[in-house]
Design a protein around this motif. Sequence first.
Motif, short mmCIF file in Angstrom:
data_model
loop_
_atom_site.label_atom_id
_atom_site.label_comp_id
_atom_site.label_asym_id
_atom_site.label_seq_id
_atom_site.Cartn_x
_atom_site.Cartn_y
_atom_site.Cartn_z
N ILE A 67 0.84 -1.20 0.00
CA ILE A 67 0.00 0.00 0.00
C ILE A 67 0.87 1.25 0.00
O ILE A 67 0.58 2.22 -0.71
N GLU A 68 1.94 1.24 0.77
CA GLU A 68 2.85 2.38 0.81
C GLU A 68 3.43 2.67 -0.58
O GLU A 68 3.49 3.82 -1.02
N MET A 69 3.80 1.61 -1.29
CA MET A 69 4.35 1.79 -2.64
C MET A 69 3.29 2.33 -3.59
O MET A 69 3.58 3.16 -4.45
N GLN A 70 2.05 1.88 -3.43
CA GLN A 70 0.97 2.40 -4.26
C GLN A 70 0.76 3.89 -4.01
O GLN A 70 0.56 4.66 -4.94
N ILE A 71 0.81 4.28 -2.74
CA ILE A 71 0.64 5.70 -2.40
C ILE A 71 1.78 6.52 -2.98
O ILE A 71 1.55 7.58 -3.57
N LYS A 72 3.01 6.05 -2.85
CA LYS A 72 4.15 6.77 -3.40
C LYS A 72 4.02 6.91 -4.91
O LYS A 72 4.29 7.96 -5.47
N LYS A 73 3.56 5.86 -5.57
CA LYS A 73 3.41 5.89 -7.03
C LYS A 73 2.34 6.91 -7.42
O LYS A 73 2.53 7.69 -8.34
N ILE A 74 1.24 6.93 -6.70
CA ILE A 74 0.17 7.89 -6.99
C ILE A 74 0.68 9.30 -6.80
O ILE A 74 0.43 10.18 -7.62
N MET A 75 1.41 9.54 -5.74
CA MET A 75 1.92 10.87 -5.46
C MET A 75 2.88 11.32 -6.55
O MET A 75 2.85 12.47 -6.96
N ILE A 76 3.69 10.44 -7.05
CA ILE A 76 4.64 10.77 -8.10
C ILE A 76 3.91 11.01 -9.42
O ILE A 76 4.21 11.95 -10.14
N GLU A 77 2.94 10.17 -9.75
CA GLU A 77 2.22 10.31 -11.00
C GLU A 77 1.44 11.62 -11.06
O GLU A 77 1.32 12.23 -12.10
N ASP A 78 0.89 12.05 -9.95
CA ASP A 78 0.11 13.28 -9.93
C ASP A 78 0.97 14.53 -9.86
O ASP A 78 0.48 15.64 -10.04
N ASN A 79 2.26 14.37 -9.63
CA ASN A 79 3.20 15.48 -9.53
C ASN A 79 2.76 16.54 -8.52
O ASN A 79 3.08 17.71 -8.65
N LYS A 80 2.01 16.11 -7.52
CA LYS A 80 1.58 17.04 -6.48
C LYS A 80 2.58 17.11 -5.34
O LYS A 80 2.80 18.15 -4.77
N VAL A 81 3.15 15.97 -5.02
CA VAL A 81 4.07 15.90 -3.90
C VAL A 81 5.27 15.08 -4.35
O VAL A 81 5.12 14.09 -5.04
N THR A 82 6.44 15.51 -3.95
CA THR A 82 7.61 14.72 -4.30
C THR A 82 7.65 13.46 -3.45
O THR A 82 7.02 13.40 -2.38
#
Length: 73
Positions: free
Chosen positions: A54-69
């Motif tokens: 789940i943590e990896m999924q969240i990190k991937k979402i955050m990176i894809e959306d370019n909202k948060v590094t």
Amino acid sequence: MSKDKENSFEKNLQKLELIVEKLESGEIGLEESVKLYEEGMKIKKICDNKLKDIEMQIKKIMIEDNKVTKEDF
């Protein structure tokens, strides 16, 4: 019930809580305590792996959306 539902994080967490309650009760024998402890450790590993996924999924979402590094939790 589907296999995903049976093995959900929440279901496994409930199982762990029941195991802890039984172990803390002091009402079970040594052999049963060891069996419950082993079962608890297996469930803990499943939960740890699920949290990492789940943590990896969240990190991937955050990176894809370019909202948060990307940040470590």
